[in-house]
Design a protein around this motif. Structure first.
Motif, mmCIF file in Angstrom:
data_model
loop_
_atom_site.group_PDB
_atom_site.id
_atom_site.type_symbol
_atom_site.label_atom_id
_atom_site.label_comp_id
_atom_site.label_asym_id
_atom_site.label_seq_id
_atom_site.Cartn_x
_atom_site.Cartn_y
_atom_site.Cartn_z
ATOM 1 N N ALA A 1 0.703 -1.155 -0.181
ATOM 2 C CA ALA A 1 0.127 -0.031 0.109
ATOM 3 C C ALA A 1 0.840 1.193 0.104
ATOM 4 O O ALA A 1 0.652 2.275 -0.673
ATOM 5 N N TYR A 2 1.952 1.262 0.892
ATOM 6 C CA TYR A 2 2.941 2.429 0.726
ATOM 7 C C TYR A 2 3.602 2.644 -0.390
ATOM 8 O O TYR A 2 3.453 3.797 -1.016
ATOM 9 N N GLU A 3 3.812 1.577 -1.212
ATOM 10 C CA GLU A 3 4.385 1.796 -2.418
ATOM 11 C C GLU A 3 3.246 2.404 -3.647
ATOM 12 O O GLU A 3 3.609 3.360 -4.544
ATOM 13 N N GLN A 4 2.048 2.000 -3.333
ATOM 14 C CA GLN A 4 1.183 2.543 -3.951
ATOM 15 C C GLN A 4 0.679 3.900 -3.964
ATOM 16 O O GLN A 4 0.755 4.732 -4.944
ATOM 17 N N LEU A 5 0.806 4.293 -2.735
ATOM 18 C CA LEU A 5 0.638 5.866 -2.243
ATOM 19 C C LEU A 5 1.880 6.568 -2.590
ATOM 20 O O LEU A 5 1.746 7.844 -3.057
ATOM 21 N N ALA A 6 3.023 6.180 -2.482
ATOM 22 C CA ALA A 6 4.220 7.046 -2.673
ATOM 23 C C ALA A 6 5.347 5.860 -3.029
ATOM 24 O O ALA A 6 6.316 5.429 -2.567
ATOM 25 N N PRO A 7 5.128 5.880 -4.574
ATOM 26 C CA PRO A 7 6.028 4.918 -5.247
ATOM 27 C C PRO A 7 7.690 5.261 -4.920
ATOM 28 O O PRO A 7 7.967 6.370 -5.098
ATOM 29 N N GLY A 8 8.457 4.304 -4.614
ATOM 30 C CA GLY A 8 9.808 4.400 -4.549
ATOM 31 C C GLY A 8 10.182 4.839 -3.063
ATOM 32 O O GLY A 8 11.247 5.149 -2.765
ATOM 33 N N GLY A 9 9.098 5.107 -2.344
ATOM 34 C CA GLY A 9 9.386 5.825 -0.885
ATOM 35 C C GLY A 9 9.687 4.856 -0.002
ATOM 36 O O GLY A 9 10.205 5.227 1.245
ATOM 37 N N GLY A 10 9.304 3.554 0.031
ATOM 38 C CA GLY A 10 9.535 2.648 0.960
ATOM 39 C C GLY A 10 10.913 2.130 0.957
ATOM 40 O O GLY A 10 11.773 2.819 0.581
ATOM 41 N N PRO A 11 11.055 0.711 1.268
ATOM 42 C CA PRO A 11 10.301 -0.182 1.992
ATOM 43 C C PRO A 11 9.802 0.333 3.328
ATOM 44 O O PRO A 11 10.461 0.926 4.081
ATOM 45 N N VAL A 12 8.499 -0.187 3.773
ATOM 46 C CA VAL A 12 8.111 0.034 5.164
ATOM 47 C C VAL A 12 8.154 -1.436 5.832
ATOM 48 O O VAL A 12 7.692 -2.560 5.120
ATOM 49 N N THR A 13 8.354 -1.478 7.039
ATOM 50 C CA THR A 13 8.432 -2.860 7.872
ATOM 51 C C THR A 13 7.704 -2.622 9.241
ATOM 52 O O THR A 13 7.883 -1.399 10.013
ATOM 53 N N LEU A 14 6.988 -3.760 9.492
ATOM 54 C CA LEU A 14 6.211 -3.633 10.870
ATOM 55 C C LEU A 14 6.935 -4.585 11.663
ATOM 56 O O LEU A 14 7.218 -5.710 11.132
ATOM 57 N N GLU A 15 7.261 -4.125 12.877
ATOM 58 C CA GLU A 15 8.026 -4.919 13.878
ATOM 59 C C GLU A 15 7.222 -4.965 15.089
ATOM 60 O O GLU A 15 6.957 -3.840 15.918
ATOM 61 N N TYR A 16 6.843 -6.101 15.863
ATOM 62 C CA TYR A 16 5.957 -6.236 16.978
ATOM 63 C C TYR A 16 7.233 -6.139 17.965
ATOM 64 O O TYR A 16 7.853 -6.963 18.139
ATOM 65 N N ARG A 17 6.824 -5.193 19.064
ATOM 66 C CA ARG A 17 7.677 -4.994 20.182
ATOM 67 C C ARG A 17 7.000 -5.431 21.665
ATOM 68 O O ARG A 17 6.095 -4.967 21.808
ATOM 69 N N SER A 18 7.505 -6.661 22.125
ATOM 70 C CA SER A 18 7.003 -7.051 23.123
ATOM 71 C C SER A 18 7.793 -6.733 24.401
ATOM 72 O O SER A 18 8.852 -7.125 24.478
ATOM 73 N N ALA A 19 7.123 -6.089 25.189
ATOM 74 C CA ALA A 19 7.570 -5.995 26.716
ATOM 75 C C ALA A 19 8.119 -6.951 27.422
ATOM 76 O O ALA A 19 9.159 -7.208 27.999
ATOM 77 N N ALA A 20 7.391 -8.441 27.110
ATOM 78 C CA ALA A 20 7.664 -9.325 27.751
ATOM 79 C C ALA A 20 8.781 -10.097 27.403
ATOM 80 O O ALA A 20 9.827 -10.512 28.054
ATOM 81 N N SER A 21 9.063 -9.881 26.036
ATOM 82 C CA SER A 21 10.192 -10.593 25.320
ATOM 83 C C SER A 21 11.388 -9.950 25.733
ATOM 84 O O SER A 21 12.448 -10.375 26.001
ATOM 85 N N GLU A 22 11.173 -8.625 25.934
ATOM 86 C CA GLU A 22 12.532 -7.676 26.298
ATOM 87 C C GLU A 22 12.648 -7.976 27.731
ATOM 88 O O GLU A 22 14.029 -8.198 28.072
ATOM 89 N N ALA A 23 11.805 -8.233 28.568
ATOM 90 C CA ALA A 23 11.894 -8.640 29.985
ATOM 91 C C ALA A 23 12.636 -9.735 30.335
ATOM 92 O O ALA A 23 13.420 -10.399 31.109
ATOM 93 N N ALA A 24 12.339 -10.800 29.432
ATOM 94 C CA ALA A 24 12.856 -12.171 29.542
ATOM 95 C C ALA A 24 14.223 -12.376 28.605
ATOM 96 O O ALA A 24 14.432 -13.387 28.257
ATOM 97 N N GLY A 25 14.737 -11.330 28.230
ATOM 98 C CA GLY A 25 15.867 -11.291 27.463
ATOM 99 C C GLY A 25 15.920 -11.149 25.962
ATOM 100 O O GLY A 25 16.774 -11.452 25.541
ATOM 101 N N GLY A 26 14.893 -10.526 25.512
ATOM 102 C CA GLY A 26 14.900 -10.090 24.124
ATOM 103 C C GLY A 26 14.748 -10.875 23.092
ATOM 104 O O GLY A 26 15.126 -10.798 22.060
#
Ligand SMILES: Nc1ncnc2c1ncn2[C@@H]1O[C@H](COP(=O)(O)OP(=O)(O)O)[C@@H](O)[C@H]1O
Ligand SMILES: [Mg+2]
Length: 380
Positions: free
Chosen positions: A216-241
Motif C-alpha cells: 500500500a505504501y508503494e502504491q501511495l508513494a512509489p519508491g518511498g519505502g520499503p516499510v516494515t512492521l515489527e512487533y515490540r513485546s515488553a515481555a520478550s524484552e524482560a525475558a531477555g529479548g
C-alpha cells in the motif's frame, strides 16, 4: 457489505436523523461543525463499539439527553440485518439484532465491518504506543469477533492484578501486611493465559499485515519505502529479548510467565504490571529508521494511510468486504496522495466520504452527494 440505512436518536448533535444509503460512493459535504463526522462516527461505533474521536461514551450522547440510539441496516449479499445500540453513559449499553433484545453489545461486533480513515490516524505514526495497540486490537477483533471477549477478560485480569500490586506496594512502603505471593502466582497464571491469546492474535496479524502495508505504501508513494512492521513485546524484552517470530500459544504463555517472574520485584516496587500485551508497541519502520521521530509529515501521512489500506485489503481478502469511511482526509493530503488514495478506494462496495469542500474530493469518487447543514442531511 454496505449500510442501507442509518438512523440516529440523540447521538451527538442529532436529535433525530434518518439517512438512507446506497452502495458505492456517498459524499457528505457541508461547512465545519455541521455534523458530518458525527454521522460516520456512529457507523464506526456500530462496527467497533468505540468512537475514533473519544474514549468515553458521554460525549456521544446529545447534550441534555439521557441516552443515544444508533441503528443501521447492514446488507451482506442477500442478507439484511438490523443492528442497534443504546448508549447509556455510566450504565451498561444495550444492543439489539433484528429487534430482539437478548444480545450483548459485543454480539453486534462483526456484523458491520468498517475501515475508517480520519485525521486522527496521524497519531498511529506519531502518537503513543497505545494508539498502535488500539489499531491492532480493533483489527484483531474485526478478524475474529470472539476476541472482543478475550480483550475484556485481559483488561479485567490486568486491573485486578494491578490492584493487588498497588496494595502490595503500599504495604511495602508503610510497613503493612506483606503480600501473599501465592495470590500473585494465580494472577500471573491468568494474565499469561489470556495475554498469550492476545499476543498470538496480534503477532499473526502483524505478520499478515506487513507485506500488505508495504504494498500500500508503494502504491501511495512509489519508491518511498520499503516499510516494515515489527512487533515490540515488553515481555520478550524482560525475558531477555527473544525474537517473537512465533504465534504458538503455549510458548507465548511460557514467555509471559517467565517475564512476569523476571519483573516481579520491580512490579511490587512500582505497584503496576510491567509486562504483557498492554505494554507492547508496533514499531513502524520506514527504510532503516523508525517512522516516529524521523519521517516527514507527508511520509507519516502515507504511512498512516498505508496501514488503513492494508487493513482494508486484509479484511476484504479474509472475509466480507468492509465499508470504507474517509472522514475529512482529503483536505489533509497533497493532490498526488489525494488522487492515489481515491483511486485505491473508489472500487469499494461502499465508500462514505466527508468533506468541508466538494472540490477536495477527487473526481474518481463520483457518487451520491449529501448536504449536511445544522443537523439536516439531505441528498442533493
Ligand atoms: N454530545 C453532543 N451534544 C450536542 N452537540 C454535540 C455533541 N457532540 C458534538 N456536538 C456538536 O456537533 C458539532 C460537530 O459535528 P461534527 O460532525 O464533528 O462536524 P463536521 O461537520 O465538521 O464533521 C459541533 O458543533 C458540536 O458542538
Ligand atoms: Mg468532521
Amino acid at each position: 457489505m454496505h449500510v442501507s440505512h442509518l438512523s440516529l436518536a440523540d447521538f451527538r448533535s442529532y436529535a433525530r436523523v434518518e439517512v438512507p444509503l446506497d452502495p458505492g460512493v456517498s459524499v457528505f459535504v457541508g461547512p465545519n461543525g455541521q455534523g458530518k463526522t458525527n454521522l460516520v462516527e456512529a457507523i464506526g461505533y456500530l462496527a467497533t463499539l468505540a468512537s475514533h474521536r473519544v474514549s468515553a461514551d458521554a460525549p456521544l450522547v446529545r447534550m441534555g439527553a439521557e441516552r443515544a440510539i444508533v441503528r443501521a441496516a447492514v446488507v451482506q449479499g442477500e442478507r439484511q440485518q438490523l443492528i442497534e445500540l443504546e448508549l447509556n453513559p455510566g450504565k451498561a449499553n444495550r444492543a439489539r439484532i433484528n429487534r430482539s433484545s437478548q444480545v450483548r453489545p459485543r454480539d453486534v461486533v462483526g456484523i458491520l465491518r468498517t475501515v475508517l480513515f480520519a485525521p486522527e490516524d496521524l497519531a498511529l505514526v506519531k502518537g503513543d504506543p497505545g494508539e498502535r495497540r488500539r489499531f491492532l486490537d480493533e483489527l484483531v477483533t474485526a478478524r475474529a469477533p470472539r476476541m472482543a471477549g478475550v480483550r475484556s477478560d485481559y483488561d479485567r485480569v490486568l486491573k485486578q492484578r494491578n490492584t493487588l500490586l498497588k496494595t502490595a506496594a503500599m504495604a511495602r512502603r508503610h510497613g503493612g501486611r506483606q503480600l501473599d505471593l501465592s495470590t500473585l502466582d494465580v494472577w500471573d497464571e491468568h494474565l499469561a493465559q489470556v495475554g498469550a491469546e492476545v499476543l498470538a492474535q496480534r503477532l499473526d496479524l502483524v505478520a499478515t499485515l506487513r507485506p500488505l502495508t508495504d504494498k500500500a505504501y508503494e502504491q501511495l508513494a512509489p519508491g518511498g519505502g520499503p516499510v516494515t512492521l515489527e512487533y515490540r513485546s515488553a515481555a520478550s524484552e524482560a525475558a531477555g529479548g527473544a525474537e517473537l517470530g512465533t504465534a504458538d500459544r503455549g510458548e507465548l504463555f511460557e514467555l509471559l510467565r517467565t517475564a512476569l517472574g523476571e519483573a516481579r520485584k520491580r512490579e511490587i516496587e512500582r505497584g503496576v504490571t510491567l509486562v504483557g500485551p498492554h505494554r507492547d508497541d508496533l514499531l513502524l519502520k520506514l527504510g532503516e529508521l523508525p517512522a516516529k521521530g524521523y519521517a516527514s509529515h507527508g511520509e507519516s501521512w502515507s504511512y498512516a494511510l498505508a496501514l488503513r489500506l492494508a487493513s482494508y485489503d486484509l479484511l476484504r481478502t479474509e472475509g466480507n468486504e468492509p465499508v470504507l469511511v474517509l472522514d475529512d482526509v482529503f483536505a489533509e493530503l497533497d493532490v498526488r496522495r489525494r488522487e492515489r488514495l481515491a483511486e485505491l478506494v473508489a472500487p469499494g462496495e461502499q465508500v462514505l466520504v466527508t468533506a468541508a469542500v466538494d472540490d477536495d474530493v477527487p473526481g474518481v469518487l463520483a457518487g451520491a452527494r449529501y448536504a449536511v447543514s445544522e443537523g439536516v442531511v439531505e441528498r442533493v
